[in-house]
Design a protein around this motif. Structure first.
Motif, PDB file in Angstrom:
ATOM      1  N   ASP A 442      93.004 127.993  52.570  1.00 40.87           N
ATOM      2  CA  ASP A 442      92.456 128.881  53.613  1.00 40.87           C
ATOM      3  C   ASP A 442      90.967 128.608  53.799  1.00 40.87           C
ATOM      4  OD1 ASP A 442      94.975 130.108  53.815  1.00 40.87           O
ATOM      5  OD2 ASP A 442      94.479 131.499  52.199  1.00 40.87           O
ATOM      6  N   LEU A 443      90.635 127.345  53.825  1.00 38.14           N
ATOM      7  CA  LEU A 443      89.239 126.925  53.748  1.00 38.14           C
ATOM      8  C   LEU A 443      88.548 126.924  55.102  1.00 38.14           C
ATOM      9  CD1 LEU A 443      86.876 125.639  52.118  1.00 38.14           C
ATOM     10  CD2 LEU A 443      87.931 123.413  52.589  1.00 38.14           C
ATOM     11  N   ASN A 444      87.412 127.607  55.141  1.00 40.15           N
ATOM     12  CA  ASN A 444      86.426 127.409  56.191  1.00 40.15           C
ATOM     13  C   ASN A 444      85.278 126.619  55.560  1.00 40.15           C
ATOM     14  OD1 ASN A 444      84.622 127.476  58.274  1.00 40.15           O
ATOM     15  ND2 ASN A 444      84.401 129.695  58.352  1.00 40.15           N
ATOM     16  N   PHE A 445      84.647 127.221  54.543  1.00 39.77           N
ATOM     17  CA  PHE A 445      83.654 126.498  53.751  1.00 39.77           C
ATOM     18  C   PHE A 445      83.617 127.125  52.358  1.00 39.77           C
ATOM     19  CE2 PHE A 445      81.466 129.861  56.040  1.00 39.77           C
ATOM     20  CZ  PHE A 445      80.791 130.528  55.030  1.00 39.77           C
ATOM     21  N   VAL A 446      83.178 126.343  51.379  1.00 42.75           N
ATOM     22  CA  VAL A 446      83.046 126.841  50.014  1.00 42.75           C
ATOM     23  C   VAL A 446      81.737 126.314  49.431  1.00 42.75           C
ATOM     24  CG1 VAL A 446      84.376 124.922  49.028  1.00 42.75           C
ATOM     25  CG2 VAL A 446      84.141 127.073  47.744  1.00 42.75           C
ATOM     26  N   GLY A 447      80.995 127.207  48.775  1.00 41.07           N
ATOM     27  CA  GLY A 447      79.738 126.823  48.145  1.00 41.07           C
ATOM     28  C   GLY A 447      79.902 126.621  46.647  1.00 41.07           C
ATOM     29  N   ILE A 448      79.316 125.547  46.128  1.00 42.31           N
ATOM     30  CA  ILE A 448      79.307 125.234  44.697  1.00 42.31           C
ATOM     31  C   ILE A 448      77.831 125.157  44.297  1.00 42.31           C
ATOM     32  CG2 ILE A 448      79.947 123.518  42.952  1.00 42.31           C
ATOM     33  CD1 ILE A 448      82.112 122.659  45.210  1.00 42.31           C
ATOM     34  N   GLU A 449      77.441 125.910  43.262  1.00 39.89           N
ATOM     35  CA  GLU A 449      76.018 126.002  42.944  1.00 39.89           C
ATOM     36  C   GLU A 449      75.698 125.543  41.517  1.00 39.89           C
ATOM     37  OE1 GLU A 449      74.172 129.380  45.906  1.00 39.89           O
ATOM     38  OE2 GLU A 449      74.767 130.026  43.882  1.00 39.89           O
ATOM     39  N   THR A 450      74.539 124.877  41.439  1.00 42.84           N
ATOM     40  CA  THR A 450      73.945 124.508  40.148  1.00 42.84           C
ATOM     41  C   THR A 450      72.483 124.995  40.127  1.00 42.84           C
ATOM     42  OG1 THR A 450      73.352 122.351  41.070  1.00 42.84           O
ATOM     43  CG2 THR A 450      75.417 122.483  39.826  1.00 42.84           C
ATOM     44  N   VAL A 451      72.290 126.227  40.586  1.00 48.48           N
ATOM     45  CA  VAL A 451      70.934 126.781  40.699  1.00 48.48           C
ATOM     46  C   VAL A 451      70.264 126.842  39.332  1.00 48.48           C
ATOM     47  CG1 VAL A 451      69.588 128.817  41.348  1.00 48.48           C
ATOM     48  CG2 VAL A 451      71.546 128.090  42.760  1.00 48.48           C
ATOM     49  N   LEU A 479      74.856 118.509  50.993  1.00 50.50           N
ATOM     50  CA  LEU A 479      74.022 118.615  49.788  1.00 50.50           C
ATOM     51  C   LEU A 479      72.733 119.349  50.162  1.00 50.50           C
ATOM     52  CD1 LEU A 479      74.381 115.027  48.237  1.00 50.50           C
ATOM     53  CD2 LEU A 479      75.509 117.146  47.496  1.00 50.50           C
ATOM     54  N   VAL A 480      72.318 120.292  49.285  1.00 48.84           N
ATOM     55  CA  VAL A 480      71.108 121.087  49.529  1.00 48.84           C
ATOM     56  C   VAL A 480      70.178 120.952  48.322  1.00 48.84           C
ATOM     57  CG1 VAL A 480      70.164 123.369  50.036  1.00 48.84           C
ATOM     58  CG2 VAL A 480      72.451 122.740  50.898  1.00 48.84           C
ATOM     59  N   ASP A 481      68.941 120.560  48.594  1.00 52.46           N
ATOM     60  CA  ASP A 481      67.911 120.457  47.546  1.00 52.46           C
ATOM     61  C   ASP A 481      66.905 121.585  47.754  1.00 52.46           C
ATOM     62  OD1 ASP A 481      66.676 118.089  45.557  1.00 52.46           O
ATOM     63  OD2 ASP A 481      65.175 119.422  46.469  1.00 52.46           O
ATOM     64  N   PHE A 482      66.631 122.361  46.677  1.00 53.82           N
ATOM     65  CA  PHE A 482      65.753 123.529  46.784  1.00 53.82           C
ATOM     66  C   PHE A 482      64.267 123.155  46.729  1.00 53.82           C
ATOM     67  CE2 PHE A 482      68.726 127.229  45.325  1.00 53.82           C
ATOM     68  CZ  PHE A 482      69.515 127.018  46.451  1.00 53.82           C
ATOM     69  N   GLY A 483      63.964 121.887  46.590  1.00 54.92           N
ATOM     70  CA  GLY A 483      62.565 121.463  46.580  1.00 54.92           C
ATOM     71  C   GLY A 483      61.908 121.670  45.223  1.00 54.92           C
ATOM     72  N   ASN A 485      59.795 123.756  44.103  1.00 52.18           N
ATOM     73  CA  ASN A 485      59.703 125.100  43.523  1.00 52.18           C
ATOM     74  C   ASN A 485      61.041 125.604  43.009  1.00 52.18           C
ATOM     75  OD1 ASN A 485      61.131 125.919  45.805  1.00 52.18           O
ATOM     76  ND2 ASN A 485      59.332 126.765  46.842  1.00 52.18           N
ATOM     77  N   GLY A 486      62.116 124.875  43.309  1.00 51.19           N
ATOM     78  CA  GLY A 486      63.431 125.218  42.774  1.00 51.19           C
ATOM     79  C   GLY A 486      64.000 126.522  43.276  1.00 51.19           C
ATOM     80  N   ALA A 487      63.443 127.059  44.357  1.00 45.80           N
ATOM     81  CA  ALA A 487      63.882 128.359  44.859  1.00 45.80           C
ATOM     82  C   ALA A 487      64.540 128.199  46.223  1.00 45.80           C
ATOM     83  CB  ALA A 487      62.702 129.309  44.958  1.00 45.80           C
ATOM     84  N   TYR A 488      65.606 128.975  46.409  1.00 43.79           N
ATOM     85  CA  TYR A 488      66.277 128.957  47.708  1.00 43.79           C
ATOM     86  C   TYR A 488      65.358 129.550  48.766  1.00 43.79           C
ATOM     87  CZ  TYR A 488      69.360 130.357  51.525  1.00 43.79           C
ATOM     88  OH  TYR A 488      69.910 130.540  52.762  1.00 43.79           O
ATOM     89  N   GLY A 525      65.422 115.821  43.800  1.00 41.81           N
ATOM     90  CA  GLY A 525      65.135 116.197  42.417  1.00 41.81           C
ATOM     91  C   GLY A 525      65.619 117.573  42.035  1.00 41.81           C
ATOM     92  N   ASN A 526      66.007 118.410  43.020  1.00 40.75           N
ATOM     93  CA  ASN A 526      66.429 119.782  42.717  1.00 40.75           C
ATOM     94  C   ASN A 526      67.680 120.159  43.534  1.00 40.75           C
ATOM     95  OD1 ASN A 526      63.210 119.754  42.491  1.00 40.75           O
ATOM     96  ND2 ASN A 526      64.034 121.218  40.997  1.00 40.75           N
ATOM     97  N   ILE A 527      68.702 119.328  43.417  1.00 44.50           N
ATOM     98  CA  ILE A 527      69.946 119.612  44.151  1.00 44.50           C
ATOM     99  C   ILE A 527      70.625 120.808  43.495  1.00 44.50           C
ATOM    100  CG2 ILE A 527      72.222 118.742  44.787  1.00 44.50           C
ATOM    101  CD1 ILE A 527      70.965 115.953  44.993  1.00 44.50           C
ATOM    102  N   ALA A 528      70.798 121.878  44.297  1.00 51.44           N
ATOM    103  CA  ALA A 528      71.307 123.139  43.750  1.00 51.44           C
ATOM    104  C   ALA A 528      72.600 123.600  44.412  1.00 51.44           C
ATOM    105  CB  ALA A 528      70.243 124.228  43.887  1.00 51.44           C
ATOM    106  N   GLN A 529      72.954 122.986  45.534  1.00 51.51           N
ATOM    107  CA  GLN A 529      74.180 123.406  46.229  1.00 51.51           C
ATOM    108  C   GLN A 529      74.948 122.188  46.746  1.00 51.51           C
ATOM    109  OE1 GLN A 529      72.788 126.037  49.327  1.00 51.51           O
ATOM    110  NE2 GLN A 529      72.975 127.873  48.051  1.00 51.51           N
ATOM    111  N   LEU A 530      76.270 122.297  46.640  1.00 50.46           N
ATOM    112  CA  LEU A 530      77.224 121.358  47.247  1.00 50.46           C
ATOM    113  C   LEU A 530      78.203 122.218  48.050  1.00 50.46           C
ATOM    114  CD1 LEU A 530      78.919 118.717  47.589  1.00 50.46           C
ATOM    115  CD2 LEU A 530      79.923 119.232  45.334  1.00 50.46           C
TER     116      LEU A 530
END
Length: 551
Positions: A442-451, A479-483, A485-488, A525-530
């Motif tokens: 039942d997928l629209n989107f799914v977030g996977i986090e390594t915050v 792929l999302v990199d938090f930069g 400062n490591g903050a969303y 350097g700060n990939i936190a979300q897939l």
């Protein structure tokens, strides 16, 4: 000098009588001199000459049905079909009973011997297409050997037999002339220039019989009401996606169909069958449906298949049933739920039929119902597997060159969650052939986090994932990199999404994507979300394994 008038008066009759007497004598004398048998002129009628009857020379013609056909001096060139082990013949002969409604001298006599097909008959061509814009009923006088025999009148386009319409009537008396009526409609105008006749249609032909017929005319009769607007599809039916290796196709432009199928066998139906084109796609049209059969050239073994697919479209039907038929015959029906004004894709489990029908010996397909039906993409098939049966391929990249999030082959880094609370998907941890796998349905989107354990992929060159899907038509990976400062949403977040259009289905696909393709991912350097997303939105299912970065 005076003149005197006499006082003696002479009566006028005294003068007239001598004159009358003299005239009478003259008439008597004249009459005696001219005496003959001729009546007075005011009563004389000249005798009529005896009529001269000329024997007409019988000739063969292409009849104009609007002028009628009576076989007195002309008739059509007749052809026959369905002789099998018997014979068929027709002659223009003396009327067997020139009384009652038919006093014609000459009629047509059609003889069928024992051993002909139950659907045997005759046909002849007309001088042109029939005009039903005025009169819509064809009438035919019949002298049949028995009552309750079906007489079927079929009209065809002589250049394309698939364009046709059938109407039947029934005899009500034996050895006596009666008039049967066959009503068509104004919409049948300019379609048909061939007439086909079946006498005692579908009856047992166990002995020779002769049916006389005469006086084929267009006349007054019941009128079929025509709708002011007729609807038909303007778009083609959906294109099937099942692999051809899993299909036995009966009618579809998407596949190779079984050969030599007869989509309009003569079963006495009133349905008019034609093959038309809708938006470049061949479609079967059943007009005025009562029932309609399809005859296969050879029995079909569908026992290895599990489903029957049919696309239908109707604007006016309230009932539609489909049948599979095996030898016997053995048949059972499936009742369609009717939805009008759109293409409807129906997938029927063959188990619905298998308790009655021998799926190794399917010889016919049949529909019945009403209205006008358009059909496409009729095929047996095995649906694609909804779950993989084999594990994803085992990765070969050395462990020292990998940052693994999920794989039985490598040591995985900690992942905060494989489904965030803002995801729109269901997650199930499953085992496939001994290998751990993530299933997102039942997928629209799914977030996977390594915050809490952000990934430094600066030294990596590729992102890898193995995906299996039976239904996704598009897959997106972000792929999302938090930069630093490591903050969303800290002001230096970067991201990029890759789209895989029309991914191969029902097999594992190994995606090894260069990180350079994620052009918006300017820092790594700060990939936190897939994030995985797919279409169709909210209904796709993805199986995921071997998620890692590598160099």
């Amino acid at each position: 000098m005076k003149k005197y008038r006499t006082n003696i008066r002479v009566p006028r009759t005294s003068i007239l009588w001598p004159l009358i007497f003299i005239g009478a004598l003259s008439v008597v004398n004249l009459s005696c001199e001219m005496e003959d048998d001729t009546p007075p002129p005011s009563a004389y009628v000249a005798p009529k000459p005896e009529p001269v009857t000329e024997e007409c020379t019988f000739k063969t013609v292409l009849p104009d049905i609007s002028k009628g056909l009576d076989f007195e001096c002309e008739g059509p060139d007749i052809s026959f079909f369905g002789e099998k082990d018997g014979s068929l013949s027709l002659e223009f002969t003396e009327n067997p009973d020139a009384s009652g409604i038919n006093t014609s001298d000459r009629v047509a006599a059609y003889t069928q011997t024992e051993g002909v097909e139950s659907w045997a008959g005759l046909f002849f061509d007309l001088s042109g297409k029939i005009d039903f814009s005025g009169l819509q009923t064809i009438k035919l006088m019949v002298y049949a050997p028995a009552a309750e025999q079906i007489v079927l009148l079929k009209l065809e386009d002589s250049s394309d037999g698939t364009i046709n319409k059938e109407v039947q009537s029934e005899t009500t008396t034996a050895n006596e002339w009666e008039e049967l009526s066959f009503t068509f409609s104004a919409s049948d105008t300019d379609k048909y220039d061939r007439m086909v006749l079946f006498f005692d249609f579908s009856g047992e032909k166990t002995a020779p019989t002769t049916h006389y017929f005469d006086n084929i005319v267009m006349g007054e009769g019941s009128v079929i009401e025509e709708p002011t607007e007729t609807g038909e599809p303007t778009m083609a039916a959906p294109t099937p996606t099942v692999a051809e290796t899993e299909v036995i196709s009966l009618f579809s432009d998407a596949y190779t169909n079984v050969a030599d199928t007869n989509f309009n066998p003569d079963w006495g139906q009133a349905t008019a069958v034609s093959e038309i084109e809708i938006a470049g796609d061949a479609v079967l049209k059943y007009e005025n449906l009562n029932y309609q059969g399809t005859q296969f050239a050879a029995p079909i073994d569908a026992s290895e298949m599990t489903m029957l697919h049919i696309d239908y479209w109707t604007d006016d039907s309230s009932e539609l049933n489909g049948y599979l038929i095996s030898s016997g015959p053995a048949e059972t029906a499936y009742a369609f739920e009717i939805s009008t004004g759109q293409w409807n894709s129906v997938d029927i489990p063959l188990s619905h039929f298998s308790s009655v029908v021998d799926l190794t010996d399917i010889i016919q397909l049949k529909f019945d119902g009403n209205g006008t039906i358009y059909l496409d993409n009729i095929y047996f098939y095995n649906p694609p597997a909804t779950d993989p049966t084999a594990a994803a391929p085992t990765p070969l990249t050395p462990d020292t060159d990998v940052i693994s999030l999920f794989s039985d082959t490598y040591t995985n880094i900690p992942v905060d969650t494989w489904r965030t609370d803002w995801s729109e998907a269901a997650l199930e941890e499953i085992d496939i052939d001994g290998n751990a796998t993530k299933k997102y349905s039942d997928l629209n989107f799914v977030g996977i986090e390594t915050v809490n354990n952000q990934i430094d992929a600066g030294s990596m060159t590729h992102f890898h994932t193995d995906i299996w899907t039976a239904d996704a038509t598009e897959i997106r990976i972000k792929l999302v990199d938090f930069g630093a400062n490591g903050a969303y949403d800290g002001g230096d977040d970067v991201e990029h999404e890759i789209t895989i259009a029309n991914p191969e289905q029902n097999t594992w696909i190994s995606l090894d994507i260069p990180l350079s393709d994620f052009t918006g991912l300017t820092t790594k350097g700060n990939i936190a979300q897939l994030i995985y997303a797919a279409q169709p939105v909210g209904s796709a299912t993805l199986f995921i394994d071997n998620v890692y970065f590598h160099k």
